[in-house]
Design a protein around this motif. Structure first.
Motif, mmCIF file in Angstrom:
data_model
loop_
_atom_site.group_PDB
_atom_site.id
_atom_site.type_symbol
_atom_site.label_atom_id
_atom_site.label_comp_id
_atom_site.label_asym_id
_atom_site.label_seq_id
_atom_site.Cartn_x
_atom_site.Cartn_y
_atom_site.Cartn_z
ATOM 1 N N LEU A 141 0.814 -1.208 0.000
ATOM 2 C CA LEU A 141 0.000 0.000 0.000
ATOM 3 C C LEU A 141 0.851 1.262 0.000
ATOM 4 O O LEU A 141 1.461 1.590 0.993
ATOM 5 C CB LEU A 141 -0.973 0.021 1.167
ATOM 6 C CG LEU A 141 -0.579 -0.383 2.580
ATOM 7 C CD1 LEU A 141 -1.608 0.121 3.546
ATOM 8 C CD2 LEU A 141 -0.315 -1.839 2.742
ATOM 9 N N PHE A 142 0.917 1.888 -1.124
ATOM 10 C CA PHE A 142 1.613 3.165 -1.243
ATOM 11 C C PHE A 142 3.085 3.042 -0.864
ATOM 12 O O PHE A 142 3.515 2.091 -0.241
ATOM 13 C CB PHE A 142 0.957 4.233 -0.373
ATOM 14 C CG PHE A 142 -0.532 4.281 -0.452
ATOM 15 C CD1 PHE A 142 -1.165 4.593 -1.638
ATOM 16 C CD2 PHE A 142 -1.305 3.998 0.644
ATOM 17 C CE1 PHE A 142 -2.539 4.642 -1.721
ATOM 18 C CE2 PHE A 142 -2.677 4.040 0.584
ATOM 19 C CZ PHE A 142 -3.295 4.360 -0.606
ATOM 20 N N PHE A 186 -6.182 2.120 6.192
ATOM 21 C CA PHE A 186 -6.111 3.581 6.131
ATOM 22 C C PHE A 186 -4.720 4.017 6.560
ATOM 23 O O PHE A 186 -4.275 3.682 7.649
ATOM 24 C CB PHE A 186 -7.167 4.191 7.062
ATOM 25 C CG PHE A 186 -7.117 5.695 7.126
ATOM 26 C CD1 PHE A 186 -7.945 6.470 6.321
ATOM 27 C CD2 PHE A 186 -6.244 6.337 7.996
ATOM 28 C CE1 PHE A 186 -7.895 7.847 6.387
ATOM 29 C CE2 PHE A 186 -6.195 7.728 8.053
ATOM 30 C CZ PHE A 186 -7.018 8.488 7.249
ATOM 31 N N TYR A 193 -7.507 0.506 -0.052
ATOM 32 C CA TYR A 193 -6.540 1.351 0.649
ATOM 33 C C TYR A 193 -7.048 2.781 0.694
ATOM 34 O O TYR A 193 -7.391 3.353 -0.340
ATOM 35 C CB TYR A 193 -5.194 1.350 -0.084
ATOM 36 C CG TYR A 193 -4.538 0.006 -0.171
ATOM 37 C CD1 TYR A 193 -4.613 -0.897 0.882
ATOM 38 C CD2 TYR A 193 -3.834 -0.354 -1.310
ATOM 39 C CE1 TYR A 193 -4.005 -2.124 0.786
ATOM 40 C CE2 TYR A 193 -3.210 -1.580 -1.405
ATOM 41 C CZ TYR A 193 -3.302 -2.475 -0.354
ATOM 42 O OH TYR A 193 -2.694 -3.687 -0.442
ATOM 43 N N LEU A 194 -7.066 3.352 1.880
ATOM 44 C CA LEU A 194 -7.430 4.758 2.033
ATOM 45 C C LEU A 194 -6.215 5.538 2.501
ATOM 46 O O LEU A 194 -5.303 4.982 3.114
ATOM 47 C CB LEU A 194 -8.557 4.910 3.059
ATOM 48 C CG LEU A 194 -9.800 4.044 2.835
ATOM 49 C CD1 LEU A 194 -10.801 4.266 3.961
ATOM 50 C CD2 LEU A 194 -10.424 4.352 1.494
ATOM 51 N N LYS A 195 -6.206 6.807 2.186
ATOM 52 C CA LYS A 195 -5.098 7.670 2.580
ATOM 53 C C LYS A 195 -5.711 8.968 3.071
ATOM 54 O O LYS A 195 -6.681 9.453 2.495
ATOM 55 C CB LYS A 195 -4.234 7.937 1.341
ATOM 56 C CG LYS A 195 -2.783 8.197 1.620
ATOM 57 C CD LYS A 195 -2.048 8.179 0.291
ATOM 58 C CE LYS A 195 -0.623 8.608 0.403
ATOM 59 N NZ LYS A 195 0.055 8.534 -0.907
ATOM 60 N N GLY A 196 -5.178 9.507 4.155
ATOM 61 C CA GLY A 196 -5.729 10.759 4.659
ATOM 62 C C GLY A 196 -5.080 11.175 5.961
ATOM 63 O O GLY A 196 -3.900 10.889 6.180
ATOM 64 N N ILE A 197 -5.840 11.839 6.800
ATOM 65 C CA ILE A 197 -5.310 12.309 8.079
ATOM 66 C C ILE A 197 -6.099 11.643 9.195
ATOM 67 O O ILE A 197 -7.330 11.723 9.236
ATOM 68 C CB ILE A 197 -5.409 13.842 8.177
ATOM 69 C CG1 ILE A 197 -4.638 14.476 7.009
ATOM 70 C CG2 ILE A 197 -4.854 14.333 9.504
ATOM 71 C CD1 ILE A 197 -4.842 15.955 6.897
ATOM 72 N N CYS A 198 -5.385 10.977 10.070
ATOM 73 C CA CYS A 198 -6.047 10.168 11.088
ATOM 74 C C CYS A 198 -6.627 11.032 12.209
ATOM 75 O O CYS A 198 -6.304 12.214 12.342
ATOM 76 C CB CYS A 198 -5.092 9.132 11.653
ATOM 77 S SG CYS A 198 -3.915 9.787 12.857
#
Ligand SMILES: [Mn+2]
Ligand SMILES: [Mn+2]
Ligand SMILES: [Zn+2]
Ligand SMILES: [Zn+2]
Lengths: 136, 136
Positions: free
Chosen positions: A72-73, A89, A123-128
């Motif tokens: 993932l990434f 995430f 897969y998610l990407k962001g700010i936890c």
DNA sequence: TTTCATACTTGTAACGATTACAAAATTGTA
DNA sequence: TACAATTTTGTAATCGTTACAAGTATGAAA
């Protein structure tokens, strides 16, 4: 207490000391470590451990379905003990990879547009949550 | 006929010849090439093109939202012109990456379990229609 | 228990994708 | 035209991973 020796045998993998320790690590920490993270962690109690062994072992585990390989990434292969399909995430601030418990329609083993699906990854990407809270 | 020069300017990217050609390639072929694939393809008409330029350009495009960066399996970053969220399917036999038109509940820009989602990717892996047909 | 083939582990070298860096070329503007 | 800022180029370095060959452990057969 899980008998990792037995677990490996059940998957057709002869249980060497190195293999048991690596599987134990994945189970106990239950995160998404890279091969190198595992290597560094086991260095202390196994000073002669080779990085190659860690790479080979993880790849073999994943092939036999004992663990899951994630890509993932950021071009780093990661592994995890939890083989049940779930959403990942990754926080772009702290780089922690979270498991999302929300369920979803899994296409695994289904046929979609004529293709046979063997793996399904979200897969998610962001700010936890943590990073958002501490931003204020 | 798209004016790639204008498109780049609109995204705040000064349109150099190299940048226009790379964007043109991504648009015209509309696949999921790696930086190297693009480099090899443009070598003919631009013999002095540097691989570093391709890498830098693709990264800049992705950061500005002109294109999308994908990191699906096998540790190779790929790029694509189509920025609308869609599912990807990679065949383990022929390695072709297919776009799946089936729609799905996209979590992009939503909040899930307290985390703010900025990107949403679904990656499938399996055996494509073509490879299944030719297996018989 | 010894023998031996097989499988496993180890350490180093090599690989491949990506990045860092500094010099050269280009660009836009005054 | 002059010149500073940006972009491109080519090479070297980096980093995760893999190949390979030599050493070690294992386990069944004699
Ligand atoms: Mn997980
Ligand atoms: Mn696509
Ligand atoms: Zn975070
Ligand atoms: Zn195929």
């Amino acid at each position: 207490m899980i008998d990792f020796k037995e677990l490996l045998k059940e998957h057709g993998i002869p249980p060497s000391l190195q293999r048991i320790k690596i599987l134990e690590y994945l189970h106990d920490f239950n995160t998404h470590p890279t091969a190198d993270v595992i290597y560094q962690a086991l260095m202390n109690e196994m000073p002669t451990l080779s990085k190659t062994t860690v790479y080979n072992t993880l790849k073999a585990f994943a092939e036999k379905g004992v663990i899951v390989e994630l890509s993932l990434f950021e071009n780093e292969v990661r592994y995890e003990y939890n083989t049940t399909p779930h959403i990942h995430f990754k926080c772009i601030k702290c780089n922690i990879i979270y498991d999302i418990s929300e369920s979803f329609e899994c296409l695994k083993n289904k046929e979609i547009e004529g293709h046979k699906v063997l793996e399904h990854h979200i897969y998610l990407k962001g700010i936890c949550k943590n990073c958002r809270d501490s931003e204020e």
